[in-house]
Design an enzyme around this catalytic site. Structure first.
Site, PDB file in Angstrom:
ATOM      1  N   ASP A  56      -7.976   1.431 -10.017  1.00 40.72           N
ATOM      2  CA  ASP A  56      -8.005   1.032  -8.613  1.00 40.72           C
ATOM      3  C   ASP A  56      -8.630  -0.362  -8.581  1.00 40.72           C
ATOM      4  OD1 ASP A  56      -8.615   0.540  -5.928  1.00 40.72           O
ATOM      5  OD2 ASP A  56      -9.066   2.629  -5.501  1.00 40.72           O
ATOM      6  N   LYS A  94      -6.759  -3.389   2.538  1.00 36.49           N
ATOM      7  CA  LYS A  94      -7.972  -4.184   2.384  1.00 36.49           C
ATOM      8  C   LYS A  94      -7.662  -5.671   2.181  1.00 36.49           C
ATOM      9  CE  LYS A  94     -10.032  -0.162   2.603  1.00 36.49           C
ATOM     10  NZ  LYS A  94      -8.980   0.811   2.307  1.00 36.49           N
ATOM     11  N   TYR A 130     -13.833   5.767  -5.216  1.00 35.71           N
ATOM     12  CA  TYR A 130     -13.656   5.932  -3.782  1.00 35.71           C
ATOM     13  C   TYR A 130     -13.695   7.416  -3.409  1.00 35.71           C
ATOM     14  CZ  TYR A 130     -11.027   6.179   0.608  1.00 35.71           C
ATOM     15  OH  TYR A 130     -10.621   6.467   1.889  1.00 35.71           O
ATOM     16  N   ARG A 147      13.694   4.968   3.288  1.00 34.79           N
ATOM     17  CA  ARG A 147      12.568   5.762   2.811  1.00 34.79           C
ATOM     18  C   ARG A 147      12.470   5.717   1.286  1.00 34.79           C
ATOM     19  NH1 ARG A 147      11.847  11.032   1.516  1.00 34.79           N
ATOM     20  NH2 ARG A 147      13.897  11.701   2.218  1.00 34.79           N
TER      21      ARG A 147
END
Length: 390
Positions: free
Chosen positions: A175, A200, A103, A49
């Site tokens: 971004d 994406k 976004y 993790r």
């Protein structure tokens, strides 16, 4: 081979990357280890993790190289990457300037969460460098931009914003999802931190959810410290799928660039379309800036059908192009931003950004453009026929 006892369980170090547990009949533990792992002096950084399994590390190095960064980390989603990056460099009393056209998920995160943590924020009124400068306050710590933006494909001068940030002693963050590292490398233009929804173009097959943050080693050490607390790490299987995908990213993105340019030119000439938003078109207001900072104009565009064509009915008549929330895959998709990616924004805020109900976001795949054009034309023809008979 050496053996030891860890918390009462007999263990044997078999080979790099595995722990054999005698108590469980030779089953391999999911906890990955390196050859330098010491049982008596546990290195917690090897905990999966904590972004440090061997395949995570290998992929992060590749992604850092793609973005010309010193280091990178992968996350369970694009929003995990966005939120972790922002919360790494912001704390109570700080202020952040965010680009107006971003976004919808990032917008929602800012307006719903920052005030809870004592962080103030401002949205620019546009996407020019001067729009960012007007919003800077004495306690501003981050300038956040997105270019090309989702869903209107606005273009921001990356180098200009990065220089402004450096001049003011502020961190710049971008971004870069819609461009992909194939088309744009913001670090070369002076940006400090680059973010991707790897779901994406990096993923490219509509089968994973992931995010990436890339920056200098110094910045990424801080992102790691925040990330291990938020727990947004990526499963090893998804890491493998993402590593698989980036092997073909350049080929896919170049084909999508080419298709998007052809479709933008077709739509721009169509009498059934009012507006087309694509930075590759000379008529786009950000075309010159895009030419300067991008190596390709990307596989995303958006457009508005004229008022005589019902957008909802148009979606239903498509046969090849998939009406889907997915984007950047090898298949072409369309969606309504007001009902999906920007649904969490109020109608008033969407109007401020210029996002109309009739707006269609079009993600180009790698099909033949002749087939895509035929699909759009038959869908429009059916909708027109319905209006005549109604």
């Amino acid at each position: 081979m050496k053996s030891n006892k860890t918390k009462g369980i007999n263990t044997v170090c078999t080979h790099e990357g595995e722990l054999e547990d005698k108590q469980f009949k030779g089953a391999v533990s999911p906890l990955y280890m390196s050859t330098s792992y010491q049982f008596d002096d546990v290195d917690v950084k090897r905990y999966p993790r904590y972004y440090n399994t061997p395949n995570q590390e290998a992929l992060c190095k590749k992604l850092a190289a793609l973005e010309h960064a010193e280091a990178a980390l992968i996350f369970g989603s694009g929003m995990a990457a966005v939120s972790t990056a922002l919360m790494t460099f912001l704390q109570a009393g700080d202020h952040v300037v965010l680009q107006q056209t971003i976004y919808g998920g990032t917008y929602h995160f800012a307006v719903s969460q920052f005030e809870r943590f004592g962080i103030s924020y401002s949205f620019t009124t546009g996407w020019e460098v001067e729009d960012f400068e007007k919003e800077i306050q004495p306690n501003t710590k981050v300038l956040y931009l997105e270019t090309p933006s989702n869903p209107l494909l606005t273009i921001t001068d990356i180098e200009g914003v990065a220089n402004l940030a450096k001049k003011k002693g502020i961190l710049s963050m971008i971004d870069n999802t819609f461009a992909s590292p194939v088309n744009q490398n913001p670090i070369d233009l002076g940006v400090d931190v680059v973010i991707h929804s790897a779901t994406k173009y990096m993923g490219g097959h509509s089968d994973i959810c992931a995010g990436v943050v890339a920056a200098s080693q110094e910045h990424m050490d801080k992102v790691w410290q925040t990330g291990i607390c938020f727990g947004g790490s990526l499963s090893d299987y998804t890491v493998w799928l993402l590593e698989r995908s980036i092997k073909t990213m350049v080929l896919r993105v170049r084909a999508q660039n080419e298709n998007a340019m052809k479709m933008a030119e077709y739509l721009d000439q169509s009498k059934d379309v009012d507006n087309v938003y694509y930075p590759g078109l000379p008529s786009h207001p950000g075309h010159d800036v895009a030419k300067r900072q991008m190596k390709g104009f990307g596989g995303m565009l958006s457009f508005e059908l004229n008022s005589s064509i019902d957008t909802s009915l148009f979606f239903k008549q498509l046969e090849l192009i998939k009406p889907s929330m997915s984007l950047a895959g090898i298949e072409s998709t369309m969606l309504s931003p007001t009902k999906t990616s920007h649904a969490l924004m109020s109608a008033e805020d969407r109007a401020k950004q210029g996002i109309k109900d009739s707006l269609i976001r079009f993600s180009l795949g790698i099909e033949e453009t002749e087939d895509l054009i035929a699909d759009i034309e038959q869908a429009i023809a059916k909708v027109k026929a319905m209006s005549v008979t109604a």
